[in-house]
Design a protein around this motif. Structure first.
Motif, short mmCIF file in Angstrom:
data_model
loop_
_atom_site.label_atom_id
_atom_site.label_comp_id
_atom_site.label_asym_id
_atom_site.label_seq_id
_atom_site.Cartn_x
_atom_site.Cartn_y
_atom_site.Cartn_z
N VAL A 54 0.83 -1.20 0.00
CA VAL A 54 0.00 0.00 0.00
C VAL A 54 0.87 1.25 0.00
O VAL A 54 1.89 1.31 0.67
N GLU A 55 0.44 2.22 -0.80
CA GLU A 55 1.10 3.52 -0.85
C GLU A 55 0.07 4.57 -0.44
O GLU A 55 -1.05 4.59 -0.99
N SER A 56 0.45 5.42 0.52
CA SER A 56 -0.48 6.42 1.01
C SER A 56 0.28 7.64 1.53
O SER A 56 1.34 7.49 2.17
N ALA A 57 -0.27 8.81 1.29
CA ALA A 57 0.31 10.04 1.84
C ALA A 57 0.27 10.02 3.37
O ALA A 57 1.06 10.70 4.02
N ALA A 58 -0.61 9.22 3.93
CA ALA A 58 -0.70 9.12 5.40
C ALA A 58 0.58 8.58 6.01
O ALA A 58 0.84 8.77 7.20
N PHE A 59 1.41 7.91 5.21
CA PHE A 59 2.66 7.32 5.70
C PHE A 59 3.84 8.29 5.66
O PHE A 59 4.91 7.98 6.18
N ALA A 60 3.68 9.44 5.02
CA ALA A 60 4.79 10.39 4.88
C ALA A 60 5.36 10.77 6.24
O ALA A 60 4.62 11.12 7.16
N GLY A 61 6.67 10.66 6.36
CA GLY A 61 7.36 11.04 7.59
C GLY A 61 7.30 10.02 8.71
O GLY A 61 7.85 10.26 9.79
N LEU A 62 6.63 8.90 8.49
CA LEU A 62 6.49 7.87 9.53
C LEU A 62 7.47 6.74 9.29
O LEU A 62 7.75 6.38 8.14
N ASN A 63 7.94 6.13 10.38
CA ASN A 63 8.80 4.95 10.23
C ASN A 63 7.94 3.72 9.97
O ASN A 63 6.71 3.77 10.01
N ARG A 64 8.59 2.61 9.70
CA ARG A 64 7.90 1.37 9.33
C ARG A 64 6.90 0.93 10.39
O ARG A 64 5.77 0.54 10.08
N VAL A 65 7.28 1.00 11.64
CA VAL A 65 6.39 0.55 12.73
C VAL A 65 5.15 1.44 12.82
O VAL A 65 4.03 0.95 12.96
N ALA A 66 5.33 2.74 12.72
CA ALA A 66 4.19 3.66 12.79
C ALA A 66 3.25 3.43 11.61
O ALA A 66 2.02 3.50 11.76
N ARG A 67 3.79 3.15 10.44
CA ARG A 67 2.97 2.86 9.27
C ARG A 67 2.15 1.59 9.48
O ARG A 67 0.96 1.53 9.17
N GLN A 68 2.79 0.56 10.01
CA GLN A 68 2.09 -0.69 10.25
C GLN A 68 1.00 -0.50 11.31
O GLN A 68 -0.08 -1.08 11.19
N ARG A 69 1.25 0.33 12.28
CA ARG A 69 0.21 0.62 13.29
C ARG A 69 -1.01 1.27 12.66
O ARG A 69 -2.15 0.98 13.06
N LEU A 70 -0.80 2.15 11.68
CA LEU A 70 -1.93 2.76 10.97
C LEU A 70 -2.74 1.70 10.23
O LEU A 70 -3.98 1.74 10.23
N VAL A 71 -2.05 0.76 9.61
CA VAL A 71 -2.75 -0.32 8.90
C VAL A 71 -3.55 -1.16 9.90
O VAL A 71 -4.73 -1.45 9.69
#
Length: 95
Positions: A54-71
């Motif tokens: 998944v590619e999303s602007a919501a992930f900008a500036g976040l590390n891998r763990v923070a991105r996975q938490r959003l998912v």
């Protein structure tokens, strides 16, 4: 995987991810059959193991763990009730 090829769990996952992350790209693959005989396998046609890209602007500036938490937050109770395993690749646009 297009919507007509998806089972009910994959359709619900896709809908929740679309709503929460407004992705520019989303690919969800059901890998359940590759896990026959492993923990969490739900039998022929059962959805339990997935790969998400998944590619999303919501992930900008976040590390891998923070991105996975959003998912995980977007998927909510599906992660506890329906999905046994989720491998994922998360990217911000331009990465």
């Amino acid at each position: 995987m297009n919507a007509s090829d998806m089972g009910p769990v994959a359709r619900e996952m896709t809908a929740r991810l679309q709503s929460a992350l407004a992705p520019t790209r989303l690919t969800l693959r059901d890998d359940s059959e590759q896990h026959r005989g492993h923990g969490g396998y739900r039998g022929e046609g059962g959805e339990s193991h997935f790969f998400l890209s998944v590619e999303s602007a919501a992930f900008a500036g976040l590390n891998r763990v923070a991105r996975q938490r959003l998912v995980y937050k977007a998927l909510g109770d599906l992660m506890h009730q329906q999905v046994h395993a989720l491998a994922m690749e998360t990217k911000a646009p331009g990465e």
